[in-house]
Design an enzyme around this catalytic site. Sequence first.
Site, PDB file in Angstrom:
ATOM      1  N   GLN A 157      42.291  36.068  12.347  1.00  0.00           N
ATOM      2  CA  GLN A 157      41.151  36.787  12.436  1.00  0.00           C
ATOM      3  C   GLN A 157      41.195  37.924  13.696  1.00  0.00           C
ATOM      4  O   GLN A 157      40.862  39.065  13.279  1.00  0.00           O
ATOM      5  CB  GLN A 157      39.842  35.917  12.738  1.00  0.00           C
ATOM      6  CG  GLN A 157      38.421  36.878  12.755  1.00  0.00           C
ATOM      7  CD  GLN A 157      37.583  35.705  12.953  1.00  0.00           C
ATOM      8  OE1 GLN A 157      37.506  34.822  12.933  1.00  0.00           O
ATOM      9  NE2 GLN A 157      36.355  36.727  13.497  1.00  0.00           N
ATOM     10  N   PHE A 158      41.704  37.459  14.890  1.00  0.00           N
ATOM     11  CA  PHE A 158      41.770  38.414  15.932  1.00  0.00           C
ATOM     12  C   PHE A 158      43.023  39.236  16.021  1.00  0.00           C
ATOM     13  O   PHE A 158      43.211  40.115  16.624  1.00  0.00           O
ATOM     14  CB  PHE A 158      41.415  37.614  17.079  1.00  0.00           C
ATOM     15  CG  PHE A 158      39.930  37.158  16.988  1.00  0.00           C
ATOM     16  CD1 PHE A 158      38.605  37.710  17.140  1.00  0.00           C
ATOM     17  CD2 PHE A 158      39.826  35.686  17.130  1.00  0.00           C
ATOM     18  CE1 PHE A 158      37.529  37.297  17.021  1.00  0.00           C
ATOM     19  CE2 PHE A 158      38.663  35.063  16.985  1.00  0.00           C
ATOM     20  CZ  PHE A 158      37.576  35.902  16.985  1.00  0.00           C
ATOM     21  N   GLY A 159      44.042  38.491  15.757  1.00  0.00           N
ATOM     22  CA  GLY A 159      45.636  38.978  16.020  1.00  0.00           C
ATOM     23  C   GLY A 159      46.478  38.030  15.740  1.00  0.00           C
ATOM     24  O   GLY A 159      46.428  36.944  14.927  1.00  0.00           O
ATOM     25  N   GLU A 160      47.623  38.176  16.064  1.00  0.00           N
ATOM     26  CA  GLU A 160      48.875  37.254  15.841  1.00  0.00           C
ATOM     27  C   GLU A 160      48.601  35.854  16.311  1.00  0.00           C
ATOM     28  O   GLU A 160      48.053  35.761  17.711  1.00  0.00           O
ATOM     29  CB  GLU A 160      50.247  38.014  16.345  1.00  0.00           C
ATOM     30  CG  GLU A 160      50.547  39.273  15.593  1.00  0.00           C
ATOM     31  CD  GLU A 160      51.889  39.704  15.909  1.00  0.00           C
ATOM     32  OE1 GLU A 160      52.380  39.292  17.096  1.00  0.00           O
ATOM     33  OE2 GLU A 160      52.239  40.359  15.253  1.00  0.00           O
ATOM     34  N   VAL A 161      49.145  34.987  15.743  1.00  0.00           N
ATOM     35  CA  VAL A 161      49.259  33.516  16.382  1.00  0.00           C
ATOM     36  C   VAL A 161      50.659  33.178  16.314  1.00  0.00           C
ATOM     37  O   VAL A 161      51.522  33.127  15.627  1.00  0.00           O
ATOM     38  CB  VAL A 161      48.387  32.545  15.425  1.00  0.00           C
ATOM     39  CG1 VAL A 161      48.465  31.262  15.878  1.00  0.00           C
ATOM     40  CG2 VAL A 161      46.984  32.938  15.230  1.00  0.00           C
ATOM     41  N   GLY A 165      51.820  33.589  11.977  1.00  0.00           N
ATOM     42  CA  GLY A 165      51.121  34.613  11.062  1.00  0.00           C
ATOM     43  C   GLY A 165      50.168  35.065  11.791  1.00  0.00           C
ATOM     44  O   GLY A 165      49.982  35.445  12.994  1.00  0.00           O
ATOM     45  N   GLU A 166      49.010  35.793  10.949  1.00  0.00           N
ATOM     46  CA  GLU A 166      48.051  36.692  11.349  1.00  0.00           C
ATOM     47  C   GLU A 166      46.835  36.108  11.317  1.00  0.00           C
ATOM     48  O   GLU A 166      46.420  35.336  10.175  1.00  0.00           O
ATOM     49  CB  GLU A 166      48.200  37.814  10.576  1.00  0.00           C
ATOM     50  CG  GLU A 166      49.152  38.764  10.826  1.00  0.00           C
ATOM     51  CD  GLU A 166      49.122  39.942  12.073  1.00  0.00           C
ATOM     52  OE1 GLU A 166      48.017  39.932  12.670  1.00  0.00           O
ATOM     53  OE2 GLU A 166      50.188  40.326  12.600  1.00  0.00           O
ATOM     54  N   ASP A 213      36.623  25.822   6.719  1.00  0.00           N
ATOM     55  CA  ASP A 213      38.201  25.832   6.165  1.00  0.00           C
ATOM     56  C   ASP A 213      38.638  24.531   6.476  1.00  0.00           C
ATOM     57  O   ASP A 213      39.842  24.509   6.842  1.00  0.00           O
ATOM     58  CB  ASP A 213      38.683  26.863   6.890  1.00  0.00           C
ATOM     59  CG  ASP A 213      39.978  27.227   5.864  1.00  0.00           C
ATOM     60  OD1 ASP A 213      40.243  27.093   4.843  1.00  0.00           O
ATOM     61  OD2 ASP A 213      40.980  27.978   6.635  1.00  0.00           O
ATOM     62  N   LYS A 244      47.131  32.191  20.498  1.00  0.00           N
ATOM     63  CA  LYS A 244      46.216  33.314  19.936  1.00  0.00           C
ATOM     64  C   LYS A 244      46.214  34.398  20.629  1.00  0.00           C
ATOM     65  O   LYS A 244      45.529  34.400  21.708  1.00  0.00           O
ATOM     66  CB  LYS A 244      44.812  32.652  19.248  1.00  0.00           C
ATOM     67  CG  LYS A 244      44.816  31.561  18.431  1.00  0.00           C
ATOM     68  CD  LYS A 244      43.353  31.408  17.837  1.00  0.00           C
ATOM     69  CE  LYS A 244      43.221  30.196  17.132  1.00  0.00           C
ATOM     70  NZ  LYS A 244      41.836  29.554  16.752  1.00  0.00           N
TER      71      LYS A 244
END
Length: 861
Positions: A570-574, A567-568, A716, A605
């Site tokens: 905080q910084f980019g794709e994972v 998914g997406e 979280d 990440k």
Amino acid sequence: MLLAATVRSQVNPEICRYPLGMTGGQIQDEDISASSQWSESTAAKFGRLDFDNGDGDGAWCPDIMAEPDGLKEYLQVDLRSLHFITLVGTQGRHADGMGNEFAQRYRIKYSRDGSNWVGWHDRKGRQVIEGNRNAYDVVLKDLEPPIIARFIRFMPVTDHSMFVCMRVELYGCEWLDGLVSYSIPDGHQMIYRGLDVYFNDSVYDGASAESSSVHSFTKLTKGLGQLTDGTWGLDDFLHSHIYGMWPGYDYVGWSNKSIPKGYVEMTFEFDHVRNFTSMKVHCNNMFSRGVRMFRQATCYFRSESDWESDPVSFRPTVDRVSQSARFVTVPLGDRTASAIKCRFHFSDLWMLFSEVAFQSGSAVYNTSLTPRKHGHPTNILPGDDPTHKVDDSNTRILIGCLVAIIAILSAIIVIILWRQVWQKMLEKASRRLLDDELTARLAVQTQAFSFLHSSLSTESSSTTNSTYERIFPLCSDYQEPSRLIRKLPEFAQSTEQLGPSTSCRALAAGGSDSAPHYAEADIISLQESSDSSTYSITAVNMNLFAGTDSSMREFPRNKLTFKEKLGEGQFGEVHLCEAEGMQDFLEEDLSIEGNNESPLLVAVKTLREDANKNARNDFLKEIRIMSRLRDPNIVRLLAVCVDTDPLCMITEYMENGDLNQFLCNLRLKEAADEDKTGQEDKQDKSMVSYSKLIGMAVQIASGMKYLSSLNFVHRDLATRNCLVGKNYTIKIADFGMSRNLYRGDYYRIQGRAVLPIRWMSWESILLGKFTMASDVWAFGVTLWEILTLCKKQPYSQLSDEQVIENTGEFFRDQGKQVYLPKPPCCPDRVYNDLMLSCWRRNAKQRPSFQEIHSRLMESLA
């Protein structure tokens, strides 16, 4: 209103709790000295609390073993000016696990001039302060009474010979009064209905001597004490603000019968010549017991050697109705002096003071035509030769021109900014309409929060000084309300509806208590922050993770095989990837799942290509943080790819995926079947016992206990953020939000903030407050998820708006709040004693992760 303005002008120890610069580097190396040092790498300059720039061994260590009396070796800090010090923090030397030296106990000495040193003791006379029990935890100690000083010495004390090392921080604020000492007759003893009431100045740090007059009394000279400790006496002088102290402790008081002159004379000495506008004296007025405010105050002034002949006199209004204690303001007529002598005349049998404060500005007194320093008020002393006075008419013209130029420039800047803001307002009009609709719905349910706006606006005007983070151990549960709540129209209502805790809430309104966070979710604290990654420590602004980790190695990108996009983040794709040869690449002490023959499953990440400089720095900062986390129940950072773009960090990923999906596919084994041994059918792989579920919760609690030991807030915590390995091994991760599967678990505000509101504490949602206590709340929800096998979303019967409404009920605490129900397999004692305790309204009453871990272990026994 007048009383509130008066109170804010005094020193308040609950507000005056800023770090003074050992941690942040504002205190320079040359201002830190020591009696000795064990080596160059343990010099005094390395005695900064949790500050390690890589060129030292992480603490100050004296040359020889500390002596039992603790009076020979010391670490000294020069603050360059007088400060009001309310709190100290100490830590040992751990040096990334290489050191294990710390001070179990220590004393403090202080000085205002660098020559006369005083040993600090608490209000009960104890001099030794309990310090550290290990080399890495920070221990904070409130100083009761506070210290007013420029120089501070920390002196380690040991019961037996041992090596000690120390790192320290001081907390407080600048002492703006400039008062360096006061001289007074010591207080007298009252016998009230057979009760001994002592009004002596018990924390005075100067000298005392018997007077030589006919009427003998003890004279206190050249020190400071209870009149400057920031503690104001209660209306009833028989009680004290300080628990366990004797009747009359809050006040210094004198009997009219013991002072035949009819007045008490006090002399106040200041750091330099000042221009005095007023003096504020906190007086008791319980006239039913023979105590009244002073009848008249007559003050004399001295700038050089002689006292001036023309005093200032003031008579306060006599109050024969109210017996409440109060501040009385004595106007000083803008007189210039370095010392003030005041005579306070009795109006009844007793006169009691608990605090004296001065309002002044610095003054320059020259007998030449040397230009005046900028910023000092122009003051002419009575009796000066007019030919020797500084002519400041040109200065006034220059100041007027500068003010005009500043006003013109400000107007131009406002016009430019207004044009930009107007354009943005037009572009975002539609989104604001939607946001206002949501805000209106929230407003109906949150009328109880109306006080926060008035409290916030009042405090923000009086606490504008600081780039530092304040520490509020006395009332740390509240901080600035989130934008959702601050926009509510009911904020204009009075704060009088709040009850006794209002002052604490308003007090912290301007403070920041955000902590370094572990979650990948773009959760922001809703305090006008420009980016969502804040890396300051709760309770202390600790730079635990400064510097780079030399053991973090570059992994060849060509050995990563893409498997799935998670998914997406905080910084980019994972991405979910296989890493070939990772086992040979890692440190020997790192135990991970997999074998040398097969590729290792990892999460990668990446930093998006269009990331700005701030995002890039935050990404590298997260790498530094992740590289320091070493716990069997925390996902580890394995390697990085930072030689070229895009920047990547490679973390563990467990073979059974996240805990949420893992539990969804299981069924609970009946209690009667848990003790069965022998034959196993095919269904056993899809069944799990209650004890296994609690074992998973124990591992999560253990990982969170480790994070909380570093003052590290996850923000979280949920089953989606926990990974499952072989034999039900659980590791806490940080990228649950990046999986598209869990988009529904997050609530989006204003198009930019995403909040896992069903796992968040009420203060996190309504006040933007994320702490270790809010993580405990989230753990309670996570435990509920585990024991229900994640079959339902928490509060599944409520919409997102209803969940927010429910947080309002938690705040109002009128018994209308809705709790998550007890899972069918959950024993009453686990639900009532543990789960519900995690959801207590008062964050201070929630258990720590240490307690949670212990209780869960006991439930397994």
